[in-house]
Design a protein around this motif. Sequence first.
Motif: not given
Length: 976
Positions: A455, A458-464, A699
């Motif tokens: 995650a 993919r720059d999905e930082y909240e999920d990460c 992306n």
Amino acid sequence: MPTAPQTTDELYRALKDNDRLPYGRVRTVTAEELVDAAERFAEPVPLVHALLELQEAYTYGSEPRKSPVVFARLLTLFDEQPEIFDARLRHTLFWRFKWVANALRQLPEMPLASLRQWLTEMGERYEKEGFGLQPYYGQAYQLAAHTGKDTTPAYELWAARTRTPLSDCEACEICERALYHLVTGDDERALRAWEPVLEGTESCQEEPARSISHALLPLLRTGRTDEARHLHLAGYRSCRRNTSMSAEVGRHLEFCALTGNEARGLELLAENRSLLDEVDSPLALFDFLTGVEVLLQRVDILGHGDLPAAGFAGRAWTVSGLRAEVRDRADRLAARFDARNETTAHTDRRRARLDRAPLLDALELTLRPRTLDDRAPAAPMAAATRTAAEPATSLPELVMQARALDEEGHPDAQACWAELRTRVAARDYTHPEDPAVGPLVRLRADLLDEEASRAGERDEYEDCAALHEEAAGLYEDAGQPGQAAVARACAVLAAAEVPGEGAEETERRVAALTAAHASVVGLHEGATALAPYQEARLLRLRATALGLRLQASGNQEHAAPVFAELDLLHTFASRHGIRGQISGARMLRATTHAMSGDLPAAITEIDAHLHDLREHGPAWHLPRVLGLRGRLQLGTQDAEAAHASLSEGLRLAADWPAGTGDPTRLHSDLAEACMHVGRPEDALRHLTRSAELDLRHGNRTDAFCAYSNAAQLSLDLGRVEDCIALLDSLLGEPDVVAGEVDDRLVAQLRLTRARALRAGEDVKAATVELVELAALSASWDDDPGSHAMIAAEAAVLLGESGEFDRAREAADQAVAAHARAPRYEQLSNCLRELARLQAQQQGPDGLADALDRLAAADRIAEEARTAGYEAHGRSLETALAYEHGRVHAYAGAYEDALIALDKALALLGEPGAEEDHAAEWAECVRLASAVEGIYLERPAPALSRLDAAVSRLSALGHTEETAPLTSLAARLRDEE
């Protein structure tokens, strides 16, 4: 039609407006309404014009059953009142006998005797009116070719005759001759016959699109693949979604199927889905369905019968299901035509097309090559392209292998985790009682931690951050405090990376990263029982937090703390032999030097790092490090070295699982390097590859941006059809059609497409696109400058089409938007060009409006002067003076034209040896001399002007610019 015409003048205007519309239901329905309106007038001539418009709408709207009915009314009017048909109407009426013959052939319910009877009547009427019979014999041959009976004698009777004013156009007759040679098996002769059409010398309403569709396979069979590729792109664009050219679309689908482009074929089928239900011509539908079946059959044979396919309305189709339905419908149509024609010609032709083997394994048709695998639903996790060892078979072995690979950061760990995720998710999964594996909660923590890392990529930082935090809790439950500390530190850093909003975002991010570093340090210092690889990861996270802070702030005072943390990491990793972290430390050090503005130090560091990697590894770090080296070399303007580094990085990345080394970024950077070293075609290839990889990874915004750049580059390279085909493919993507992609990005794609259409001389389509974009961009309150630019371009194209009222409205919109966000040069260019077009097309009648446009351009120039704006080329004042000269010359006001041109010459100033406006100055001299010498009939001063200019240009070495001046001088002397 809002209001029925109340006068014949209104009727004629309405007919003219309707004639501008594309063929289809809207145009046809309006034509029907206009016939109803014309019947209310006492004059028969308006009715004739309305009926002619209606027949044309039926003919090119693929409604052959209705065309003969309308023509019968016209013929009755001619028989009853021949005097109302002037020479032009009479010519049009007899021309359309051929339209009716063609319409009747398309209807299997029309008896063969009726077709022959119509031809007999055509011949008799032509003889009675004194017309030559070559058109009659042409229709007789086409009937013979349709039935497959007595074709050769019919061809000879037609082809040997001299053309008449009522013969089909040259382009259509060329196509018929070529098709005859094609049927006889002589591809070369057919292609020689087609040359004038394929090369653009001859054309008409249906040509060259019709000829192109037939010529594609002969071109392949004779080895002319590049020509076939180019003509496919150009020809398809001319017939797509066109009901009257559905047969041609079918042949383009067949071409895709036989060249390894089945995925593109399915894409084009989806784009033309409406033809399956809207084509009313049985013959055209038969040809279209056969082409569709060739495509579907090929996809089915390749094992992709379960793929979704665009089919008849009312249900969802798979390739196999649609193929069966299409086969049944086409077989029935073939049987009906063969029964009517008393031959087996249509069944035989259909079988020949379906039995054809592929002509090429793979022909790259577009800048966006797709495969059938690309159209298949994406797997949850792609398998690695290579693994360090054969995957373990038992679950304990697999777990141990995954953890061991993960500890060293080996990319093959991803495949192991993917396999474990599948096994653990199975209903019958039983966790082994093995101390080496540990409890199920630890394995679940491992899987969550790996999912969190993906995650983050993919720059999905909240999920990460959430996934790392959850994994940390599970690690604690499993008695793994070291892993819990690392996971929690990862969560802290990911949370700091979550983007915020507002003008103070930079300050917020710097503060968040500062706090994150402090938190990670606290976690590190408070952690117990850390394994060396875990401690190295915590040190790496500390350095990363400070590196990101430096990147966000740009504050050089933030560099020293980064280097300090990197020294700690490098020392620790070296002591414990953790090669991956040694490499990471050196790469971060090089990056920090670059962010500090010291590119030479960065390159020195990265070169030493590469030497170390090649000797000691890890080898999978090489692609990413070479990518960084290439970017640094681009920064120092060493494009050749950058190209070499990036090329090597891309080559090495292919040895590892997909995504290792960031091949998407490598392709993108390599495209930039290729442009710097003068290899734009290679740049285009890398741009499109980068875009497609972004699409595969989800992306989509990045992918569309890359494709937008590729489209612009292809246009700059003159690859107009490639550009249009690429953009058509992108604009047809489901999320684009559904409005789910950023509207400004889509608008940029459409703007580039409009410019490509203009470059391809499809002014009508370009104008439609730009007018729609101008209407859309009018609502962009936050970006009036873009609206000004788009509206200005739309105004010019409307002017080129002679629609000066609409052009004025668009230009006024551009000027209003310009007042909010100035676009001096673009607006000046637009207004001057509109003035020139109006004077050129309307002469003296257009002078007043043209001068109004120039006055507006003068106000723009004055605004630019006040604002201190400098034009990129000649000054706005000079350009304006030159345009005054051209406008007055077109309008016949030659004295005023000469005064304006002399002013332009004074503003330009005489050219020097190094100045770049010699060509412009020479052209201004040429035009002034032509006005003076030819139109004002004062050759002596004109010649003096020319001779002086030639002498000056020659002395300065601008010999090329003297040629038009010398030619004009010779003409003036000859006329003296």
